[in-house]
Design an enzyme around this catalytic site. Sequence first.
Site, PDB file in Angstrom:
ATOM      1  N   GLY A 243      59.947  28.265  52.415  1.00 55.98           N
ATOM      2  CA  GLY A 243      60.261  29.097  51.300  1.00 55.98           C
ATOM      3  C   GLY A 243      61.617  28.885  50.635  1.00 55.98           C
ATOM      4  O   GLY A 243      61.868  27.515  50.934  1.00 55.98           O
ATOM      5  N   SER A 244      62.479  29.589  50.321  1.00 59.03           N
ATOM      6  CA  SER A 244      63.742  29.599  49.903  1.00 59.03           C
ATOM      7  C   SER A 244      64.935  29.147  50.862  1.00 59.03           C
ATOM      8  O   SER A 244      64.707  29.807  52.029  1.00 59.03           O
ATOM      9  CB  SER A 244      64.056  30.473  48.969  1.00 59.03           C
ATOM     10  OG  SER A 244      64.342  31.699  49.755  1.00 59.03           O
ATOM     11  N   THR A 245      65.800  28.346  50.633  1.00 54.57           N
ATOM     12  CA  THR A 245      66.884  27.848  51.637  1.00 54.57           C
ATOM     13  C   THR A 245      67.710  29.179  51.621  1.00 54.57           C
ATOM     14  O   THR A 245      67.840  29.442  52.860  1.00 54.57           O
ATOM     15  CB  THR A 245      67.826  27.063  50.933  1.00 54.57           C
ATOM     16  OG1 THR A 245      66.945  25.766  50.682  1.00 54.57           O
ATOM     17  CG2 THR A 245      68.954  26.620  51.679  1.00 54.57           C
ATOM     18  N   GLY A 248      65.731  30.881  54.552  1.00 57.45           N
ATOM     19  CA  GLY A 248      65.774  30.342  55.597  1.00 57.45           C
ATOM     20  C   GLY A 248      67.088  30.584  56.339  1.00 57.45           C
ATOM     21  O   GLY A 248      66.972  30.604  57.518  1.00 57.45           O
ATOM     22  N   GLU A 266      61.079  24.983  56.261  1.00 58.83           N
ATOM     23  CA  GLU A 266      60.823  23.922  55.179  1.00 58.83           C
ATOM     24  C   GLU A 266      61.165  24.599  53.839  1.00 58.83           C
ATOM     25  O   GLU A 266      60.603  25.578  53.423  1.00 58.83           O
ATOM     26  CB  GLU A 266      59.364  23.486  55.259  1.00 58.83           C
ATOM     27  CG  GLU A 266      58.940  22.385  54.524  1.00 58.83           C
ATOM     28  CD  GLU A 266      58.488  22.652  52.959  1.00 58.83           C
ATOM     29  OE1 GLU A 266      59.570  22.383  52.239  1.00 58.83           O
ATOM     30  OE2 GLU A 266      57.597  23.033  52.706  1.00 58.83           O
ATOM     31  N   GLU A 398      67.453  24.505  42.414  1.00 56.51           N
ATOM     32  CA  GLU A 398      65.883  24.456  42.423  1.00 56.51           C
ATOM     33  C   GLU A 398      65.645  25.768  41.485  1.00 56.51           C
ATOM     34  O   GLU A 398      65.835  26.744  41.584  1.00 56.51           O
ATOM     35  CB  GLU A 398      65.398  24.796  43.766  1.00 56.51           C
ATOM     36  CG  GLU A 398      63.999  24.650  43.872  1.00 56.51           C
ATOM     37  CD  GLU A 398      63.395  24.894  45.243  1.00 56.51           C
ATOM     38  OE1 GLU A 398      63.656  25.985  45.992  1.00 56.51           O
ATOM     39  OE2 GLU A 398      62.575  24.179  45.445  1.00 56.51           O
TER      40      GLU A 398
HETATM   41  P1  NDP Z   1      61.096  33.585  49.514  1.00 53.88           P
HETATM   42  O1  NDP Z   1      61.968  32.508  50.378  1.00 53.88           O
HETATM   43  O2  NDP Z   1      61.745  34.850  49.381  1.00 53.88           O
HETATM   44  O3  NDP Z   1      59.791  33.876  50.336  1.00 53.88           O
HETATM   45  C1  NDP Z   1      59.193  33.039  51.143  1.00 53.88           C
HETATM   46  C2  NDP Z   1      58.531  33.881  52.196  1.00 53.88           C
HETATM   47  O4  NDP Z   1      59.540  34.667  53.017  1.00 53.88           O
HETATM   48  C3  NDP Z   1      57.538  34.970  51.514  1.00 53.88           C
HETATM   49  O5  NDP Z   1      56.648  35.444  52.827  1.00 53.88           O
HETATM   50  C4  NDP Z   1      58.668  36.091  51.827  1.00 53.88           C
HETATM   51  O6  NDP Z   1      58.022  37.361  51.616  1.00 53.88           O
HETATM   52  C5  NDP Z   1      59.569  35.949  52.925  1.00 53.88           C
HETATM   53  N1  NDP Z   1      60.426  36.708  53.039  1.00 53.88           N
HETATM   54  C6  NDP Z   1      61.424  37.072  52.039  1.00 53.88           C
HETATM   55  N2  NDP Z   1      62.642  37.710  52.369  1.00 53.88           N
HETATM   56  C7  NDP Z   1      62.524  37.415  53.768  1.00 53.88           C
HETATM   57  C8  NDP Z   1      63.602  38.023  54.749  1.00 53.88           C
HETATM   58  N3  NDP Z   1      64.622  38.416  54.584  1.00 53.88           N
HETATM   59  N4  NDP Z   1      63.081  37.539  56.066  1.00 53.88           N
HETATM   60  C9  NDP Z   1      61.960  36.921  56.342  1.00 53.88           C
HETATM   61  N5  NDP Z   1      60.932  36.463  55.635  1.00 53.88           N
HETATM   62  C10 NDP Z   1      61.300  36.701  54.125  1.00 53.88           C
HETATM   63  O7  NDP Z   1      60.965  32.990  48.326  1.00 53.88           O
HETATM   64  P2  NDP Z   1      60.449  33.584  46.813  1.00 53.88           P
HETATM   65  O8  NDP Z   1      59.253  34.043  46.824  1.00 53.88           O
HETATM   66  O9  NDP Z   1      61.439  34.691  46.548  1.00 53.88           O
HETATM   67  O10 NDP Z   1      60.921  32.395  45.688  1.00 53.88           O
HETATM   68  C11 NDP Z   1      62.284  32.378  45.226  1.00 53.88           C
HETATM   69  C12 NDP Z   1      62.690  30.872  45.461  1.00 53.88           C
HETATM   70  O11 NDP Z   1      62.435  30.420  46.754  1.00 53.88           O
HETATM   71  C13 NDP Z   1      61.711  30.000  44.416  1.00 53.88           C
HETATM   72  O12 NDP Z   1      62.106  30.207  43.160  1.00 53.88           O
HETATM   73  C14 NDP Z   1      62.090  28.489  44.780  1.00 53.88           C
HETATM   74  O13 NDP Z   1      63.346  28.271  44.252  1.00 53.88           O
HETATM   75  C15 NDP Z   1      62.239  28.779  46.558  1.00 53.88           C
HETATM   76  N6  NDP Z   1      60.878  28.686  47.200  1.00 53.88           N
HETATM   77  C16 NDP Z   1      60.624  27.468  47.939  1.00 53.88           C
HETATM   78  C17 NDP Z   1      59.406  27.249  48.254  1.00 53.88           C
HETATM   79  C18 NDP Z   1      59.341  26.043  48.942  1.00 53.88           C
HETATM   80  O14 NDP Z   1      58.088  25.480  49.208  1.00 53.88           O
HETATM   81  N7  NDP Z   1      60.067  25.292  49.493  1.00 53.88           N
HETATM   82  C19 NDP Z   1      58.526  28.170  48.450  1.00 53.88           C
HETATM   83  C20 NDP Z   1      58.562  29.553  47.523  1.00 53.88           C
HETATM   84  C21 NDP Z   1      59.737  29.662  47.104  1.00 53.88           C
HETATM   85  P3  NDP Z   1      57.642  38.081  50.378  1.00 53.88           P
HETATM   86  O15 NDP Z   1      57.209  37.135  49.330  1.00 53.88           O
HETATM   87  O16 NDP Z   1      56.390  38.815  50.669  1.00 53.88           O
HETATM   88  O17 NDP Z   1      58.835  38.680  49.915  1.00 53.88           O
END
Ligand code: NDP
Length: 496
Positions: A243-245, A248, A266, A398
Amino acid sequence: MPQQDLAFWQSRAAALAIEGRAFIDGSYRDSASGRQFDCISPIDGRRLTAIADCAAADVDAAVAAARRSFEAREWAGLKPRERKKTLLRFAALIRQHAEELALLETLDAGKPIGDTTSVDIPGAAYCVEWYAEAIDKVGGEVVPADPHLVGLVTREPVGVVACVVPWNFPLLMAAWKFAPALAAGNSVVLKPSEKSPLTAIRVAALALEAGVPPGVFNVVPGGGEAGKLLALHMDVDCLAFTGSTAVGKQIMQYAGQSNLKRVWLELGGKSPNIVLPDCPDFDRAARSAAGAIFYNMGEMCTAGSRLLVHRDIKEMFLDKVLEQAAQWKPGHPLDPNTAMGAIVDQIQLDRVLGYIEAGRAESRLLCGGTRTLSDSGGFYIEPTVFDARPEHRIAREEIFGPVLSVIGFDDLDQAIGLANDSEYGLAAAVWTQNLTTAHEVSRRLRAGTVWVNCYDEGGDMNFPFGGYKQSGNGRDKSLHALEKYTELKSTLLRLR
Ligand code: NDP
């Protein structure tokens, strides 16, 4: 065989039964609170179903089921070849249900049906097969030791593995984590993104049907709060995240605040795609550059979002890229001819449009830049290209959308400097005929994957995938991923 056109997929979609409950300890159940959230399709803004909104009680129940099954060694204690057999059945069931799973993925995430049927679902099945096939072939080591000792180094499952995954490749990213984790003998709690939970929920039942014991594979749909609860949980041994940095970084803190669980991340990217004047084929490079940013609506951690082009060829090459961009017209995701589908939701749409506004203010818009197909009620953006400078916001952050920044450079050192001038280091590419240049540039690029004269090649599982710098740590795919889900144990036997 019916003709698979838009009408075919629409009729299949209309007949689809969608499961929205959590899967805990071998059965579907509502969240303990009874709370639900709406699952909205980005195709047309329609509500698909209600999803169980898992919170503390559900996360605790899932982790407890995982712990119980792990301690009872119902899965971890099997012969590796028995786990292999079960996982091969699981993969076969994913393939058997490929049409249904592809439909769910397309409806839920807006991805073109041509992609979910050819990449996402077969890719997830292949990933499960790959780790199934591997697990009865990897062993430990007998290491040099004092003559009176026998020294063994073995790998053991870490225990309870939480997988928190994103929405851009919902099932595939989940499989990259749960497949090696399960193969190694762990019990898993998977939290899909609230934007795209449907395939994760569905495959949980397929895992059970394949013979994965109750409690070994659990799915807790919910928002970021459920992910946070897993990251803070004292009984989760390892958390694998994509997910997002920003999130992370939070997850690492949660691990520090709780039980120092192993955290594998990742994260994002702002990957450079460098085109040198001796590029072997400008047409192919332009086609590839467009695919690198417009495939999957640009919702790719490896998106080639920074196109670095030598100034001597920049104008010529830009013309070719713009021609290619025109091929990526957004269309109905259920139409097999559609190359570019919908952005995952309103939030991401607004985020991408916000970046486009920032781009309009400081860079030169060359094509696209607007929302389209609004009448559908869905979320679509035209492929967008900017002539930008390296310091512009759109060229640094990003975006995770179909927005390309083209940047000129004058010499190779400058190109490498620009390429590495990023907080990210996930992927990079270079186009050159010169073998020495290719190797030298690859070595100097600070990225987990480097492509030469191609982009996004390598669909097989043999290549480790992950990032340098703030693109994360650890690697998905390949045998190296097993390292994340196992602990190393040294056993020393004294003979006399
Ligand atoms: P997030 O990083 O918020 O989400 C990724 C996962 O983490 C989801 O399952 C999300 O749950 C969960 N999550 C959210 N907040 C928390 C937390 N505090 N603790 C633990 N888990 C959490 O990505 P977003 O969907 O908000 O996307 C935002 C930006 O992130 C994108 O625009 C992109 O730049 C980047 N991104 C990068 C990805 C990659 O492959 N590297 C993939 C997705 C996003 P939920 O979605 O249910 O809130």
